[in-house]
Design a protein around this motif. Structure first.
Motif, short mmCIF file in Angstrom:
data_model
loop_
_atom_site.label_atom_id
_atom_site.label_comp_id
_atom_site.label_asym_id
_atom_site.label_seq_id
_atom_site.Cartn_x
_atom_site.Cartn_y
_atom_site.Cartn_z
N LYS A 32 0.18 -7.73 -2.95
CA LYS A 32 -0.12 -6.95 -1.75
C LYS A 32 0.52 -7.59 -0.52
CE LYS A 32 -4.23 -5.36 -1.03
NZ LYS A 32 -5.72 -5.29 -0.90
N GLN A 33 0.43 -8.92 -0.44
CA GLN A 33 1.00 -9.63 0.71
C GLN A 33 2.52 -9.52 0.69
OE1 GLN A 33 -0.76 -11.02 3.32
NE2 GLN A 33 1.30 -11.02 4.20
N GLN A 34 3.11 -9.62 -0.47
CA GLN A 34 4.57 -9.49 -0.59
C GLN A 34 5.01 -8.09 -0.18
OE1 GLN A 34 5.29 -10.58 -4.68
NE2 GLN A 34 5.16 -12.78 -4.28
N ARG A 35 4.24 -7.09 -0.58
CA ARG A 35 4.57 -5.71 -0.21
C ARG A 35 4.44 -5.52 1.31
NH1 ARG A 35 1.03 -3.35 -3.35
NH2 ARG A 35 2.37 -3.63 -5.18
N ARG A 36 3.39 -6.09 1.88
CA ARG A 36 3.18 -6.00 3.32
C ARG A 36 4.33 -6.68 4.07
NH1 ARG A 36 -1.15 -5.62 7.03
NH2 ARG A 36 -0.85 -6.91 8.89
N ASP A 37 4.70 -7.86 3.60
CA ASP A 37 5.80 -8.59 4.23
C ASP A 37 7.10 -7.81 4.15
OD1 ASP A 37 4.05 -10.65 4.79
OD2 ASP A 37 4.70 -11.91 3.12
N ALA A 38 7.35 -7.17 3.00
CA ALA A 38 8.58 -6.39 2.83
C ALA A 38 8.62 -5.21 3.79
CB ALA A 38 8.69 -5.91 1.38
N ILE A 39 7.48 -4.56 3.96
CA ILE A 39 7.40 -3.42 4.88
C ILE A 39 7.67 -3.89 6.31
CG2 ILE A 39 5.84 -1.71 5.91
CD1 ILE A 39 4.41 -1.61 3.16
N MET A 40 7.05 -5.01 6.71
CA MET A 40 7.23 -5.51 8.07
C MET A 40 8.67 -5.94 8.32
SD MET A 40 3.63 -7.62 8.53
CE MET A 40 4.00 -8.18 10.19
N GLU A 41 9.29 -6.57 7.35
CA GLU A 41 10.67 -7.02 7.53
C GLU A 41 11.62 -5.83 7.61
OE1 GLU A 41 13.62 -9.37 8.48
OE2 GLU A 41 11.53 -10.02 8.27
N SER A 42 11.39 -4.81 6.79
CA SER A 42 12.23 -3.61 6.84
C SER A 42 12.05 -2.90 8.18
CB SER A 42 11.86 -2.67 5.70
OG SER A 42 12.15 -3.26 4.44
N ALA A 43 10.82 -2.83 8.65
CA ALA A 43 10.56 -2.19 9.94
C ALA A 43 11.22 -2.95 11.07
CB ALA A 43 9.05 -2.11 10.18
N ARG A 44 11.14 -4.28 11.03
CA ARG A 44 11.76 -5.08 12.08
C ARG A 44 13.27 -4.80 12.16
NH1 ARG A 44 10.27 -10.24 13.88
NH2 ARG A 44 8.94 -10.53 12.03
N THR A 45 13.91 -4.76 11.01
CA THR A 45 15.35 -4.50 10.97
C THR A 45 15.69 -3.12 11.51
OG1 THR A 45 15.61 -5.97 9.06
CG2 THR A 45 17.37 -4.39 9.48
N LEU A 46 14.92 -2.12 11.09
CA LEU A 46 15.18 -0.75 11.54
C LEU A 46 14.89 -0.57 13.03
CD1 LEU A 46 13.77 1.19 8.47
CD2 LEU A 46 16.15 1.19 9.26
N PHE A 47 13.81 -1.19 13.51
CA PHE A 47 13.49 -1.08 14.93
C PHE A 47 14.63 -1.63 15.78
CE2 PHE A 47 8.62 -1.36 14.08
CZ PHE A 47 8.63 -0.04 13.65
N GLU A 48 15.23 -2.72 15.31
CA GLU A 48 16.33 -3.33 16.07
C GLU A 48 17.61 -2.50 15.97
OE1 GLU A 48 16.22 -5.55 18.16
OE2 GLU A 48 14.58 -6.92 17.72
#
Length: 211
Positions: free
Chosen positions: A14-30
């Motif tokens: 679950k934590q790995q999935r959460r981290d993956a979502i946050m990292e993908s979002a960070r990249t897309l937001f930028e």
């Protein structure tokens, strides 16, 4: 025993999935900007379903806030462990703290994403986003207060000082300069620090004998 191992594995996944979502979002937001990054696009980039993203984060703004809060918490943990008092100079330590705070903030997100977050807070002042966003201010003010108390400098009038009030004044002064920096795309980090840090030193010199 097997149940404990299974539960632990599930939590790590679950934590790995959460981290993956946050990292993908960070990249897309930028890359695309927050407004042009849908939850479906974030899900595709993270390799999960759109409902999964909504299950972890109820909205795009909540996801943005989670990234901001995580970044600031990591920075605060570092400050409290390593930077609370490195030298005999309050001014030196506080300027280092504020410099690292500015650098760390711009490492979390670029100016354009921070401006989106600031504008969201202005548009929805009563929202849960603003209530949680304000946690950043409270945490950073508390960190500055801890540094002021740790140094225990003598005031020029010979008495004590209100650490809470002074920490708020210092933080709000830094914040006003930081927000101005965000609005000027061409303003560099070096220019911002060259403006704010001498003012902080001057303020401390007016209050303390040995800052």
């Amino acid at each position: 025993m097997i149940q404990n191992v299974t539960a632990g594995l599930r939590e790590r996944q679950k934590q790995q999935r959460r981290d993956a979502i946050m990292e993908s979002a960070r990249t897309l937001f930028e890359c695309r900007g927050v407004e042009d990054s849908s939850m479906a696009t974030i899900a595709a980039a993270a390799g999960v379903s759109t409902p999964t993203v909504f299950n972890y984060f109820g909205s795009r703004d909540e996801l943005l806030l989670a990234i901001i809060l995580q970044g600031h918490q990591e920075a605060i943990d570092h400050y409290r462990t390593h930077i609370q008092r490195q030298s005999d100079s309050l001014a030196d330590d506080l300027c280092e703290l504020l410099s690292d705070l500015t650098k760390g903030s711009l490492e979390i997100f670029s100016k354009s994403v921070w401006l989106y977050a600031e504008s969201t807070a202005i548009r929805y002042p009563q929202s849960e986003f603003v209530q949680r966003y304000s946690q950043i201010d409270a945490t950073l003010i508390r960190t500055i207060r801890e540094m002021l108390v740790a140094h225990a400098c003598r005031t020029r009038r010979g008495g004590g000082f209100d650490a809470d009030a002074l920490a708020s004044i210092i933080y709000n002064h830094w914040l006003s300069h930081y927000q101005a920096c965000l609005k000027v795309e061409t303003m560099t980090l070096e220019t911002h620090l060259a403006r704010i840090l001498p003012e902080i030193r001057h303020l401390l010199d007016l209050i303390f004998e040995n800052a």
